[in-house]
Structure formats: C-alpha cells, structure tokens
Design a protein around this motif. Sequence first.
Motif, PDB file in Angstrom:
ATOM      1  N   GLU A 268       0.802  -1.217   0.000  1.00  0.00           N
ATOM      2  CA  GLU A 268       0.000   0.000   0.000  1.00  0.00           C
ATOM      3  C   GLU A 268       0.838   1.271   0.000  1.00  0.00           C
ATOM      4  N   ILE A 269       2.152   1.158   0.191  1.00  0.00           N
ATOM      5  CA  ILE A 269       3.001   2.348   0.142  1.00  0.00           C
ATOM      6  C   ILE A 269       3.239   2.749  -1.315  1.00  0.00           C
ATOM      7  N   PRO A 270       3.665   3.975  -1.582  1.00  0.00           N
ATOM      8  CA  PRO A 270       3.967   4.385  -2.963  1.00  0.00           C
ATOM      9  C   PRO A 270       5.149   3.587  -3.529  1.00  0.00           C
ATOM     10  N   VAL A 271       4.998   3.120  -4.769  1.00  0.00           N
ATOM     11  CA  VAL A 271       6.030   2.317  -5.411  1.00  0.00           C
ATOM     12  C   VAL A 271       6.265   2.822  -6.830  1.00  0.00           C
ATOM     13  N   THR A 326      13.979  11.071  -7.408  1.00  0.00           N
ATOM     14  CA  THR A 326      12.903  12.035  -7.154  1.00  0.00           C
ATOM     15  C   THR A 326      11.756  11.380  -6.403  1.00  0.00           C
ATOM     16  N   PHE A 327      11.385  10.189  -6.831  1.00  0.00           N
ATOM     17  CA  PHE A 327      10.260   9.480  -6.221  1.00  0.00           C
ATOM     18  C   PHE A 327      10.537   9.138  -4.761  1.00  0.00           C
ATOM     19  N   PRO A 331       8.693  14.854   0.464  1.00  0.00           N
ATOM     20  CA  PRO A 331       7.678  14.057   1.168  1.00  0.00           C
ATOM     21  C   PRO A 331       7.222  12.877   0.351  1.00  0.00           C
ATOM     22  N   ASP A 332       6.442  11.998   0.977  1.00  0.00           N
ATOM     23  CA  ASP A 332       6.004  10.797   0.302  1.00  0.00           C
ATOM     24  C   ASP A 332       5.315  11.159  -1.022  1.00  0.00           C
ATOM     25  N   PRO A 333       5.729  10.516  -2.115  1.00  0.00           N
ATOM     26  CA  PRO A 333       5.188  10.855  -3.425  1.00  0.00           C
ATOM     27  C   PRO A 333       3.774  10.348  -3.623  1.00  0.00           C
ATOM     28  N   VAL A 334       3.046  11.057  -4.443  1.00  0.00           N
ATOM     29  CA  VAL A 334       1.734  10.597  -4.905  1.00  0.00           C
ATOM     30  C   VAL A 334       1.843  10.471  -6.411  1.00  0.00           C
ATOM     31  N   ALA A 335       1.687   9.258  -6.922  1.00  0.00           N
ATOM     32  CA  ALA A 335       1.987   9.000  -8.322  1.00  0.00           C
ATOM     33  C   ALA A 335       0.840   9.420  -9.242  1.00  0.00           C
ATOM     34  N   PRO A 336       1.174   9.794 -10.491  1.00  0.00           N
ATOM     35  CA  PRO A 336       0.133  10.033 -11.506  1.00  0.00           C
ATOM     36  C   PRO A 336      -0.399   8.710 -12.029  1.00  0.00           C
TER      37      PRO A 336
END
Length: 340
Positions: A268-271, A326-327, A331-336
């Motif tokens: 569930e974390i950004p990948v 960059t990713f 802060p924690d990234p939110v992906a497109p």
Amino acid sequence: MPTHPLTTDTGELSPLPHDLPFDPTHGYDLPRLLAVKAPPEPDDFADFWRERYASALTVDTAPRIEGPWATVDGVRVADVSYMSTDGVRIGGWLTVPADGRVTQGCVSTHGYGGRSAPDSWQAPPGTATIWPCLRGLGTRSLLPGVPSNSAGHVLHGIGARESYLIGGCVADVWCAATALRLLVPEAAGRLTYLGTSFGGGIGALALPWDDRFRAAGLTVPTFGNHPLRVTLPCTGSGESVRMRFAEEPTVLDVLAYFDAATAARHIEIPVHVSAALFDPHVPPPGQFAVHNALAGPRELLVLRAGHFAYPGEPAETAALEDAQRTFLSGPDPVAPSPTA
C-alpha cells in the motif's frame, strides 16, 4: 510512457535486433502488458509472510562496521555485516552523506549477479543506505552448499515453502532494515527500498508486511506471476524454474507463496516501477504483473529493454535513476496515472 530513440516513421517502437531463439517480448505489446494480472493466492499467503516477518523481528542483528571508512563520490562508505534469520551473517556496505546530515534511510538490493560494491549514486541526497549481499550471493554473503549462480540459487530448497532460499533472502531485507536503524538512528524516520531484477522481486515479497518502509523503487522485478512465467523461455533464473516445472509441476504449489505479483496486491506504500517491453532475462509480462497488482500509489516508467544493450540505453538508465531518486525523496510521493 516515455519516448524512446528506436522508433519508426510512424512513431512506433522498432524491433530490437537479436539472435536469441525466442522473442523477448513474448508477443506482448504495452496494452497487453498493462492487462497482466496476478495469479490467485493461497488462502494463508498473508499469514505465512506475517509469521516470517514476526520471526525476523526477533533476531538480534548485531550490526557492526568492519574496517575503516572511506569517502567515495561524496559519501562515506564502510563494510558492514549483520545477523539474519537461520543464524546467517550477511555482509554488505553502509553509505552515509559525507556531511553527516541524514534525512532518510534506504535498503538497496541487487540483481542475481550479486554486488561487489555499493552503487552510491543511486540513493537520493541525505540518505543513509545499507547495501546487503543477500544470502548465498557475492561477494559478501556466500554460503557453503548454496549455489551462487542464479540457476542453482533460485532452486535451492524449493521443495518446501519453509526451506526455499528465497524466503531467507526476504528475511535478509527485513533484518537489513533493523540493522540500518541501529547503525544510523536518524534513518528510522523515513525508510525506503530499492531493488533491481532479483532485488525487485525480493522487495515486492518483503514490503507488504513491514510498515517501517515508506516508499520503494522496483526495477525490472522478477518472480511476478509464476504460473505465466513457467510458460515463457528466458535466459535468467526463470529458465531453471521453468525446467523444474516441466519435470515437477507441483513446484507451483511452493512458488505460489513466492510470487511477487501476488505480494504486490498487499503493498500500500507508494512504489515506482520500471518495467521493460523487451527483456530476455526477466519476461516482461511478469514485470508488469508486479506493477499492475500494486494496491497503493504507483508510478510506471516503461523501459525500451531490460538486461539487454541497445542504442539509447545510457540515456534511459540515467532518466530511470533520476526518476527513482525524485520518487524516493520526501515528502512521500503521490503517483500520476500509471499509463501517463
């Protein structure tokens, strides 16, 4: 999807010339790759991994710096080792910013070729990174009786889920995180993961159960969708598994617990995932299966090829490393959208 240098007049990607006895795309174009799903998972898949994670947390990792520090490419580097499960001591390296200012930590793993030194330029600035050689692999974690080549390593202990060596490699990641937090307490606030090929698949298996990790980058990850992988010839570790499956189809019962795409359903974390359209070593459908199954925010970088030299590769590799840095930077990234 990024642009690529090898295109036809219509803007389509031109085929890469090769002399392999099979098609490294396996007939999949990008829309078809984006439709590959994870296989069904065993009912006790999550319980199996949560129990292994809980056991790994009980290990006294006893990390230690071995030898003097050196300064390379703007970071301080030292040999390091720590205890993992099964009484295995893992060797690797620790890098920290030369100015001593640490803003986050990273566990960075390697492909099936192993690692002989840290790739310190990969980590974002301000990152304290532990670079383990996972068990059985070079140059720091070779083990008696365990093949160090991918063809043998990937089959070691495959007769049962409890003995399969891949499970121990996943535990090495969890114990690396514990060791890093002990060695560099400032790294505990924000922990990330980087893994390529073998390390990408291991990361997918490790990340769902360990809430210490905040973001991850997986490059051409292996171990995705084993039921599909065993039907696809390749030049990597998957070929050994495919040959074993041909002799012993029940091996899929064990592999079901070590499927990176199945595990990705629980991440569930950004990948950030970089997956290749053409790859003789790790079949592209398995790579994309990992990305497609991710449950949390995700970003996809489509590579022209993986594990294969081609015109434009250096520029694409540089773009990949920049995108990952960059990713993984806070802060924690939110992906497109993954297809953007």
